[in-house]
Design a protein around this motif. Structure first.
Motif, PDB file in Angstrom:
ATOM      1  N   LEU A  42      54.652 -63.916 -31.013  1.00  0.00           N
ATOM      2  CA  LEU A  42      55.217 -62.476 -30.934  1.00  0.00           C
ATOM      3  C   LEU A  42      54.007 -61.518 -31.077  1.00  0.00           C
ATOM      4  O   LEU A  42      53.764 -60.409 -30.654  1.00  0.00           O
ATOM      5  CB  LEU A  42      56.184 -62.356 -32.082  1.00  0.00           C
ATOM      6  N   PHE A  49      61.751 -60.417 -28.386  1.00  0.00           N
ATOM      7  CA  PHE A  49      60.913 -60.826 -27.002  1.00  0.00           C
ATOM      8  C   PHE A  49      61.425 -59.696 -26.127  1.00  0.00           C
ATOM      9  O   PHE A  49      60.459 -59.428 -25.213  1.00  0.00           O
ATOM     10  CB  PHE A  49      61.020 -62.099 -26.592  1.00  0.00           C
ATOM     11  N   ALA A  52      51.898 -61.387 -28.134  1.00  0.00           N
ATOM     12  CA  ALA A  52      52.824 -60.465 -27.226  1.00  0.00           C
ATOM     13  C   ALA A  52      52.625 -59.256 -27.408  1.00  0.00           C
ATOM     14  O   ALA A  52      52.673 -58.366 -26.702  1.00  0.00           O
ATOM     15  CB  ALA A  52      53.997 -61.074 -27.223  1.00  0.00           C
ATOM     16  N   VAL A  62      57.264 -64.902 -23.237  1.00  0.00           N
ATOM     17  CA  VAL A  62      58.208 -63.765 -23.694  1.00  0.00           C
ATOM     18  C   VAL A  62      59.261 -63.630 -22.623  1.00  0.00           C
ATOM     19  O   VAL A  62      60.414 -63.294 -23.096  1.00  0.00           O
ATOM     20  CB  VAL A  62      57.180 -62.647 -23.246  1.00  0.00           C
ATOM     21  N   ILE A  64      59.597 -56.352 -26.193  1.00  0.00           N
ATOM     22  CA  ILE A  64      58.111 -56.529 -25.837  1.00  0.00           C
ATOM     23  C   ILE A  64      58.213 -56.681 -24.324  1.00  0.00           C
ATOM     24  O   ILE A  64      57.603 -55.683 -23.641  1.00  0.00           O
ATOM     25  CB  ILE A  64      57.714 -58.001 -26.313  1.00  0.00           C
ATOM     26  N   ARG A  65      59.125 -57.222 -23.736  1.00  0.00           N
ATOM     27  CA  ARG A  65      59.246 -57.272 -22.294  1.00  0.00           C
ATOM     28  C   ARG A  65      59.644 -55.601 -21.862  1.00  0.00           C
ATOM     29  O   ARG A  65      58.998 -55.562 -20.896  1.00  0.00           O
ATOM     30  CB  ARG A  65      60.145 -58.410 -21.755  1.00  0.00           C
TER      31      ARG A  65
END
Lengths: 215, 215
Positions: free
Chosen positions: A68, A131, A71, A120, A134-135
């Motif tokens: 994480l 996730f 990312a 991710v 973040i995406r």
DNA sequence: CGGTAAGCTGACGGCATGACAGGACAAGTG
DNA sequence: CACTTGTCCTGTCATGCCGTCAGCTTACCG
């Protein structure tokens, strides 16, 4: 403001600690590039970083936690993808160039970060909100700009108003992301890298404007 | 013809054995739906199936091996997706219907098998040829049909000849697969399921024919 | 130089893995 | 019914990773 970097047990990390932490992240990154996510073990990462597993657990709760972190850093960089679309023209030759630049920039970014993006993507598809977020952060930058572009064209009567700008933009972005993630795969279909970009450019332009790009 | 089902140590599995084997596969499937791939353990699958880990290892070399088995079965079913495109018209109202049916069928299939498809996608993206082959088997059925449709339109002068049919078809299929895999994700962009399908239909139709679908 | 906090690791209980040998069981045979 | 045969399952074991802790070393500061 996150303020200071902290260890799992609450201490603030000094210069040396941060270096170790970073080294672990770097090694994890390499690991993800060279072996399946499922097989990445804490002990391997630690060994590669020249330290012990216990040290790893001092900075991260588990492998996922460290992923994480990586990312998050990538997402920050990826937010810059907005500039590929924001404020650019979708008319005539300039429109074609915009589509071209977007495809090129997207594919490059994806290839550069493919290992971490795979993970991710998986996390997001599995429903993990962290996730997922973040995406979103990465895709949003492009998606919102694209949606704005479509809405703008709609308001000027150049595109059907009944089209859902967000849905179309999202689908196009998903296409870019997916193709980017399986670039190698296309070779088995007899499609070369060089042939891929024009096709994506065409589809993006078609999707946004409804018309074929100018030569 | 693979012939008979065999255990890891080479014996042929009888009726009871096959039932156990199938039960393990079913439980693994459920497991994949409810917990992250990385956290699926042999011992959990075995417990859920009311048997022991040792039994699992009698039928599969490891978790990945069992996943491949499930994926293979799904791929067989997925090959039927061809019929969504093969031999159908892309002109006028019928063309719109073709695009619509394709999107609908694709999304349904994906949602039904989302857990296993996630893993296949990851494996393929990581470069594992076995997963790659399975992903191809599913997508190929649609991809080839789409590419054929585009080539057909090209030969009849309805679509630019300089377009690479395979690349466009592949990109469209990738889009469908990606959107299908992140259906939930679109909700965060304020896009509802019902709004997604028309947009995808539009993009597919645009990609194949270069024109907007008829009402 | 002594105090304090950061940084690291050896060691340990716990659990999953993967292999094996041997027991349980069903089905057929005399 | 006893016996045989081959399938099917599990108890057990060595191995290795996980995740935690106590305790040692190192750096910094007055």
């Amino acid at each position: 403001m996150t303020g200071q970097v902290r260890t799992v047990d609450g201490r603030v990390a000094g210069r040396r600690g941060q270096a170790t932490r970073q080294k672990l992240l770097d090694c994890l990154s390499e690991m993800l590039s060279s072996s399946p996510y499922r097989d990445v073990k804490v002990i391997d990462v630690a060994r590669r970083a020249g330290t012990s597993p216990a040290t790893f657990y001092q900075y991260f709760p588990d492998v996922e936690g460290a992923v994480l972190e990586i990312a998050e850093a990538m997402a920050k960089e990826g937010a810059g993808l907005t500039e590929l679309v924001a404020g650019r023209s979708w008319v005539g030759k300039a429109g074609r160039q915009t589509a071209e630049d977007l495809v090129e920039g997207f594919l490059t970014f994806w290839r550069k970060n493919d290992a971490i993006l795979r993970v991710v993507d998986l996390g997001a598809a599995e429903g993990d909100k962290r996730f997922y977020k973040i995406r979103m952060k990465i895709l949003n930058s492009v998606n919102n700009s694209l949606a704005d572009a479509i809405k703008d064209l709609q308001s000027r009567g150049k595109v059907d108003k009944e089209i859902n700008a967000a849905a179309v933009a999202g689908s196009l972005v998903a296409m870019l992301a997916s193709v980017a993630g399986h670039q190698k795969g296309f070779q088995s279909w007899g499609v070369k890298q060089s042939e891929l970009k024009p096709s994506l450019t065409l589809l993006v332009h078609l999707g946004v404007t409804g018309k074929k790009p100018a030569k």
